[in-house]
Design an enzyme around this catalytic site. Sequence first.
Site, PDB file in Angstrom:
ATOM      1  N   GLU A  97      49.121  87.126  36.226  1.00  0.00           N
ATOM      2  CA  GLU A  97      50.209  88.010  36.620  1.00  0.00           C
ATOM      3  C   GLU A  97      50.394  88.102  38.130  1.00  0.00           C
ATOM      4  O   GLU A  97      51.516  88.168  38.599  1.00  0.00           O
ATOM      5  CB  GLU A  97      49.968  89.408  36.042  1.00  0.00           C
ATOM      6  CG  GLU A  97      51.039  89.778  35.053  1.00  0.00           C
ATOM      7  CD  GLU A  97      51.123  91.267  34.836  1.00  0.00           C
ATOM      8  OE1 GLU A  97      50.063  91.918  34.812  1.00  0.00           O
ATOM      9  OE2 GLU A  97      52.251  91.760  34.679  1.00  0.00           O
ATOM     10  N   ASP A  98      49.300  88.120  38.856  1.00  0.00           N
ATOM     11  CA  ASP A  98      49.402  88.458  40.284  1.00  0.00           C
ATOM     12  C   ASP A  98      49.244  87.291  41.249  1.00  0.00           C
ATOM     13  O   ASP A  98      49.452  87.464  42.445  1.00  0.00           O
ATOM     14  CB  ASP A  98      48.343  89.521  40.634  1.00  0.00           C
ATOM     15  CG  ASP A  98      48.569  90.811  39.862  1.00  0.00           C
ATOM     16  OD1 ASP A  98      49.684  90.974  39.335  1.00  0.00           O
ATOM     17  OD2 ASP A  98      47.646  91.631  39.790  1.00  0.00           O
TER      18      ASP A  98
END
Length: 749
Positions: A97-98
């Site tokens: 996600e990051d």
Amino acid sequence: MSIESIQKYNLESYKLRKPQKEDLAQLLKACQKNLSEQDKERITKAFKLCYLSHKRVKRASGEPYYYHPVEVAKIVAKKINMDVTSVVAALLHDTIEDTDVEVEDIEYWFGNEVANLINGVTKISGVFETRDAKQAETFMKLMLSMIEDMRVILIKFADRLHNMRTIQYLVREKQIQISSETMDLYAPLAHRFGLFAIKNELEDLCFKTIDPVSFRYVARKLREKKEDRETFINELMMPVGRELAKLNLKFEIKGRPKHIYSIYRKMQRQQKPFEEIYDLFAIRIILDEPHTKEDCWRVYSTITDSYTPIPERFRDFISVPKVNGYQSLHTTVITNKGKKVEFQIRTKKMDIIAEEGLAAHWKYKEGNQDGSKTLDRLVSWVREALENPMPDSSSDFVKDFQLNLYQEEIYVFTPKGELRTLPFNATPIDFAFEIHSEVGERAIAAKVNDKMVPLRHKLRNGDQVEIITGSKINLNPDWMDDVVTHKAKSRIRQFIKQKQRKVADIGREIWEKRCAKAKLEITDQELTRVVRKFKYESTQGLFFDLGSGSIELTQVFKEAKKFKSTGKIDAEEDHIQDLQDSSSEKVYQKYFDAARSYGQGNALILNGDISHVKYNYANCCSPIPGDEVLGFISRNGDVKIHRSMCNNAQHLLKNESDRIIDVKWAKSIDSTFLGAIRVIGEDRVGMINDITDILSKSLSTNMKSINVSSDEGMFEGIITLYVDGIAHLDKIMKRLEKLQGVKNVLRYE
Ligand code: MN
């Protein structure tokens, strides 16, 4: 996998610097003791990727971001005792996600299993964040339905725990939001998973954030009372301790509660001051290893030798452990000063299970921590826990959550809490057909989250749907526009076809009768010409319109006759036909005349002084004054009165319209009539009583019969009663509708 990533993160050859080396060493220390070299290498490689991919980012606390996944991995390893694969996944849980790391990269470096776990954690975060509300049980079922690997949830718990531990760095608003979400969702779930230590820590962290004043109050009280409590326990244990020493039993005493939130909640619930609650906490005697359960009984008998036990308060959870594996002996005794004190006696192993729940189970029951056996155990443990709900866990849960994540599908629940998957935009009609085609066909109303809604209402994720059915088929062709499932669509389509066939059959009958009456034989070929002339696609279409009355029989018949006589109007035949028509009508003419002579205008007046015409009310629809009615003249001249809406009357109108006579109610009627209603509702205790009470007491209505059936918690009553007209019946129906648990009151045919 992307080549850039592999070149960018040169994991094999990258050398960690000293501070990161120390972080890694700490993590490895938190892991199980007998790690193989291979396991160590995997964790090291994951640590490197974790460090490098998050390198440039800082957390709200100002610390490097990678601290977070490393701490999560430590919780996973130490507090939940999970396997190496889970530790690796925990280290990388935020990468997809990051960071620029992709699922394919993870797969390339760490294999499918790790990639799937990380994917699962990413997905489940969305579920947690977009939820609105729901019961613990149903939320759990939803989770279970979406996750193949339970480790995903456990990593998510660890993630949340670390976020809660560092929540003070966020803005106040965010703190409150995350804390209440944790309190509502994560803590009860952790409890259900048997992760008691995690649940307690989560609750205290939330409590501290949401209500810091109360938290500090309880914490201070605990500190203040510490010495008192210790003195009290020491005095109490004096005689017991001596005896236990003689028996050579080694033990530890835990007498001070540490879970601040549970003390506070008890104070709130029982409306008692801290001191009273505090005194109620049990004193735990925990026997050192390798003492056994037999030793627990020895401790029990020593205690009860010194103090008088209260027999009703004795519990043996050693012979019969709780579902979650909790084992202990509980006894409450009365001290010399007349105070009640509870003792809990258990071994060290039992204590760890009590404190850590599932995580401890794992450690103890399976020698090693890896392998699918452990996971199977976990899955079945959770399912078992679901099937035997703990009484306290279902209450405090949020309602109706939304999953924007899965737009194409929604999850709804049956009244019993079973999960059903429906396409987006589904309605209760879809749901009803999903349950059973019969439920769909008989659906008359729906309740969503305990509120009545129209059947065409659009369902939302997490809705609990209840379908109210009648005893008859109520399927409406218009529903076609309100359904999205294949099941519902095909059944409605089938129904429409059947219905059309029936109407067409009626049309064919009308047609054949008319032809027979005229003694006219129309061949199929001639009929086809008529069909074309009126621009129908098929004979069936013509018959359908004849049956439904959309086209006039005379018109069609005239046209057919034209074709019969090669396109010319046969005037003579027409004339003969007219004569025949009028003579056949004569059969009933004298009855018509008799009936009408007692009426006004052309209608028979009911309930007037018409003793010369015999008439009675049809049993099929029990008409009562105020209803739209019509009369049907039978062969012996009696007139049968039907409600115009009655199915039989409709049939007669179509097929034997020549025997129908217009009827009207007299202006004032002083007799009573038999009306029938159907009451549908919950099958609750006292329902019949309440209904009969309303009828006889508050509405002074006499009942003729009541016929009750109940099925799966639904109640259906057919009631026949004496009324003086439609207004009276309406009043009764409105009154019954207001009765608790009643869902629908209908006129019964
Ligand atoms: Mn995270």
